[in-house]
Design an enzyme around this catalytic site. Structure first.
Site, PDB file in Angstrom:
ATOM      1  N   GLY A  12       7.453   3.540   4.477  1.00  0.00           N
ATOM      2  CA  GLY A  12       6.990   2.220   4.072  1.00  0.00           C
ATOM      3  C   GLY A  12       6.872   2.145   2.558  1.00  0.00           C
ATOM      4  O   GLY A  12       7.558   2.857   1.830  1.00  0.00           O
ATOM      5  N   CYS A  13       5.983   1.312   2.091  1.00  0.00           N
ATOM      6  CA  CYS A  13       5.779   1.118   0.658  1.00  0.00           C
ATOM      7  C   CYS A  13       5.370   2.434  -0.007  1.00  0.00           C
ATOM      8  O   CYS A  13       4.430   3.097   0.440  1.00  0.00           O
ATOM      9  CB  CYS A  13       4.707   0.061   0.440  1.00  0.00           C
ATOM     10  SG  CYS A  13       4.295  -0.194  -1.295  1.00  0.00           S
ATOM     11  N   PHE A  14       6.047   2.781  -1.078  1.00  0.00           N
ATOM     12  CA  PHE A  14       5.742   4.061  -1.721  1.00  0.00           C
ATOM     13  C   PHE A  14       4.382   4.086  -2.397  1.00  0.00           C
ATOM     14  O   PHE A  14       3.841   5.147  -2.654  1.00  0.00           O
ATOM     15  CB  PHE A  14       6.841   4.529  -2.667  1.00  0.00           C
ATOM     16  CG  PHE A  14       7.426   3.535  -3.639  1.00  0.00           C
ATOM     17  CD1 PHE A  14       6.720   2.483  -4.180  1.00  0.00           C
ATOM     18  CD2 PHE A  14       8.755   3.691  -4.024  1.00  0.00           C
ATOM     19  CE1 PHE A  14       7.293   1.609  -5.088  1.00  0.00           C
ATOM     20  CE2 PHE A  14       9.342   2.817  -4.940  1.00  0.00           C
ATOM     21  CZ  PHE A  14       8.604   1.771  -5.467  1.00  0.00           C
ATOM     22  N   TRP A  15       3.787   2.947  -2.680  1.00  0.00           N
ATOM     23  CA  TRP A  15       2.473   2.938  -3.311  1.00  0.00           C
ATOM     24  C   TRP A  15       1.427   3.621  -2.436  1.00  0.00           C
ATOM     25  O   TRP A  15       0.546   4.308  -2.935  1.00  0.00           O
ATOM     26  CB  TRP A  15       2.023   1.515  -3.617  1.00  0.00           C
ATOM     27  CG  TRP A  15       2.883   0.755  -4.564  1.00  0.00           C
ATOM     28  CD1 TRP A  15       3.784   1.266  -5.470  1.00  0.00           C
ATOM     29  CD2 TRP A  15       2.939  -0.657  -4.708  1.00  0.00           C
ATOM     30  NE1 TRP A  15       4.385   0.251  -6.164  1.00  0.00           N
ATOM     31  CE2 TRP A  15       3.890  -0.952  -5.718  1.00  0.00           C
ATOM     32  CE3 TRP A  15       2.281  -1.703  -4.082  1.00  0.00           C
ATOM     33  CZ2 TRP A  15       4.174  -2.253  -6.115  1.00  0.00           C
ATOM     34  CZ3 TRP A  15       2.577  -2.995  -4.477  1.00  0.00           C
ATOM     35  CH2 TRP A  15       3.509  -3.266  -5.493  1.00  0.00           C
ATOM     36  N   TYR A 157      -1.743  -7.056  -2.571  1.00  0.00           N
ATOM     37  CA  TYR A 157      -1.168  -6.096  -1.618  1.00  0.00           C
ATOM     38  C   TYR A 157      -1.985  -4.810  -1.615  1.00  0.00           C
ATOM     39  O   TYR A 157      -2.278  -4.257  -0.552  1.00  0.00           O
ATOM     40  CB  TYR A 157       0.297  -5.802  -1.981  1.00  0.00           C
ATOM     41  CG  TYR A 157       0.987  -4.887  -1.001  1.00  0.00           C
ATOM     42  CD1 TYR A 157       1.657  -5.403   0.102  1.00  0.00           C
ATOM     43  CD2 TYR A 157       0.958  -3.500  -1.156  1.00  0.00           C
ATOM     44  CE1 TYR A 157       2.288  -4.574   1.011  1.00  0.00           C
ATOM     45  CE2 TYR A 157       1.584  -2.663  -0.250  1.00  0.00           C
ATOM     46  CZ  TYR A 157       2.245  -3.205   0.827  1.00  0.00           C
ATOM     47  OH  TYR A 157       2.857  -2.381   1.731  1.00  0.00           O
TER      48      TYR A 157
END
Length: 178
Positions: A12-15, A157
């Site tokens: 998913g989102c790398f953050w 987010y």
């Protein structure tokens, strides 16, 4: 002999992954980037369009005397839903796929083994769709993506998605944190 190893993971989102792994004892660094695509030096915008073939990944450098590759994978599978094809929650597209980009045969076998264990133990109600693929490239993401959650906690987010995920992670893995 060096005890530093590298893992490259997409979930998913790398953050989210980057923030979590950077808080784990034994992790030297976790860098957001792109892997698995067919375009050299992709940009975030190009990856988000979904036509480069890259996934958002985190490249993790870790001290294998403090943290095993198996433990890296256990954390990884706890941080995302490996049963969702090309998505994590509302993040949809091939760039958000679940993937282990292995660096050597031992990592490949470890990833396949833990997926088999989770499948046999029915950890997830749906089949695990995590790709286990040899790393063919890696490009670090733009500087503004590095430590994004730490530097932008007010981002909507981050507040709605990253923060709750990290809170759950820190509770579950409290004994593994710095």
């Amino acid at each position: 002999m060096s005890t530093t190893q590298t893992a490259t993971l997409a979930g998913g989102c790398f953050w989210c992954l980057e923030s979590a792994f950077n808080s784990v004892d034994g992790v030297i660094s976790a860098i957001s980037g792109y892997a698995g695509g067919h375009v050299e030096n992709p940009t975030y915008e190009a990856v988000c369009h979904g036509d480069t073939g890259h996934a958002e990944v985190v490249r993790i450098e870790f001290d294998s005397e403090k943290l095993s590759y198996r433990e890296i994978l256990e954390i990884f599978f706890a941080l995302h839903n490996p049963t969702q094809v090309n998505r994590q929650g509302n993040d949809v597209g091939t760039q958000y796929r679940s993937a282990v980009f292995y660096h050597n045969e031992a990592q490949k076998l470890a990833a396949l083994g833990i997926i088999e264990e989770m499948t046999n133990e029915q950890v997830w109600p749906d089949p695990i769709v995590t790709e286990v693929t040899e790393l063919n490239n890696y490009y670090p993401a733009e500087d503004y993506h590095q430590s994004y959650f730490k530097n932008n906690p007010q981002n909507q987010y981050c507040a709605m998605v990253v923060a709750p995920k990290l809170a759950k992670f820190k509770k579950t893995f409290a004994d593994r944190l710095r």
